[in-house]
Design a protein around this motif. Structure first.
Motif, PDB file in Angstrom:
ATOM      1  N   LYS A 156      23.626  17.267   8.261  1.00  0.00           N
ATOM      2  CA  LYS A 156      24.125  16.590   9.457  1.00  0.00           C
ATOM      3  C   LYS A 156      23.213  15.429   9.808  1.00  0.00           C
ATOM      4  O   LYS A 156      21.994  15.573   9.846  1.00  0.00           O
ATOM      5  N   TYR A 182      24.462  16.255   0.378  1.00  0.00           N
ATOM      6  CA  TYR A 182      24.744  17.677   0.261  1.00  0.00           C
ATOM      7  C   TYR A 182      23.558  18.399  -0.358  1.00  0.00           C
ATOM      8  O   TYR A 182      22.831  17.834  -1.165  1.00  0.00           O
ATOM      9  N   ARG A 214      26.652  20.258   3.928  1.00  0.00           N
ATOM     10  CA  ARG A 214      26.459  18.862   4.264  1.00  0.00           C
ATOM     11  C   ARG A 214      25.298  18.759   5.248  1.00  0.00           C
ATOM     12  O   ARG A 214      25.219  19.501   6.210  1.00  0.00           O
ATOM     13  N   GLN A 221      27.015  10.684   3.068  1.00  0.00           N
ATOM     14  CA  GLN A 221      26.884  12.124   3.206  1.00  0.00           C
ATOM     15  C   GLN A 221      25.960  12.641   2.119  1.00  0.00           C
ATOM     16  O   GLN A 221      26.044  12.198   0.976  1.00  0.00           O
ATOM     17  N   ARG A 263      34.252  19.027  -0.541  1.00  0.00           N
ATOM     18  CA  ARG A 263      34.754  19.757   0.637  1.00  0.00           C
ATOM     19  C   ARG A 263      35.143  21.186   0.250  1.00  0.00           C
ATOM     20  O   ARG A 263      34.898  22.134   0.998  1.00  0.00           O
ATOM     21  N   GLU A 316      34.904  13.679  -3.236  1.00  0.00           N
ATOM     22  CA  GLU A 316      34.778  14.129  -1.846  1.00  0.00           C
ATOM     23  C   GLU A 316      35.626  15.375  -1.603  1.00  0.00           C
ATOM     24  O   GLU A 316      35.197  16.311  -0.936  1.00  0.00           O
ATOM     25  N   GLU A 369      31.972  23.097  -0.248  1.00  0.00           N
ATOM     26  CA  GLU A 369      31.388  23.370   1.073  1.00  0.00           C
ATOM     27  C   GLU A 369      32.128  24.518   1.760  1.00  0.00           C
ATOM     28  O   GLU A 369      31.508  25.433   2.313  1.00  0.00           O
ATOM     29  N   ASN A 387      25.172  12.451  -3.264  1.00  0.00           N
ATOM     30  CA  ASN A 387      26.336  11.944  -2.540  1.00  0.00           C
ATOM     31  C   ASN A 387      27.513  11.715  -3.478  1.00  0.00           C
ATOM     32  O   ASN A 387      27.347  11.572  -4.685  1.00  0.00           O
TER      33      ASN A 387
END
Length: 85
Positions: free
Chosen positions: A49, A76, A47, A74, A37, A33, A40, A17
């Motif tokens: 869910k 990953y 990520r 979150q 992103r 973060e 990702e 995280n």
């Protein structure tokens, strides 16, 4: 200056995280973060869910007793795609 590859390497090592990664790299959580992103969107990480299908998508489902801890952050996972240099 920290780059995307350093963040990706920490994810490969099991950091899951943004708070963990930010602390390790001495960065703001928001900065990490943003980097995550980007990774990702490029297809390097995904990520996990949270919700009703959490157990089916959890990488630890084979080790779990079935009693989930409801994580509010979150997590990953790494894909097997290598970073182009």
């Amino acid at each position: 200056m920290v780059n995307l590859e350093e963040v990706l390497e920490l994810v490969k090592k099991g950091y899951t995280n943004p708070k963990e990664i930010a602390k390790t790299l001495n960065l703001a959580v928001e900065e990490v973060e943003g980097m995550m992103r980007i990774l990702e969107s490029l297809g390097y990480i995904e990520r996990v869910k949270l919700g009703s299908s959490l157990c089916r998508s959890c990488p630890l489902r084979k080790l779990c007793s079935g009693e989930c801890i409801h994580f509010r952050g979150q997590i990953y996972l790494i894909f097997k795609k290598e970073v182009s240099k």
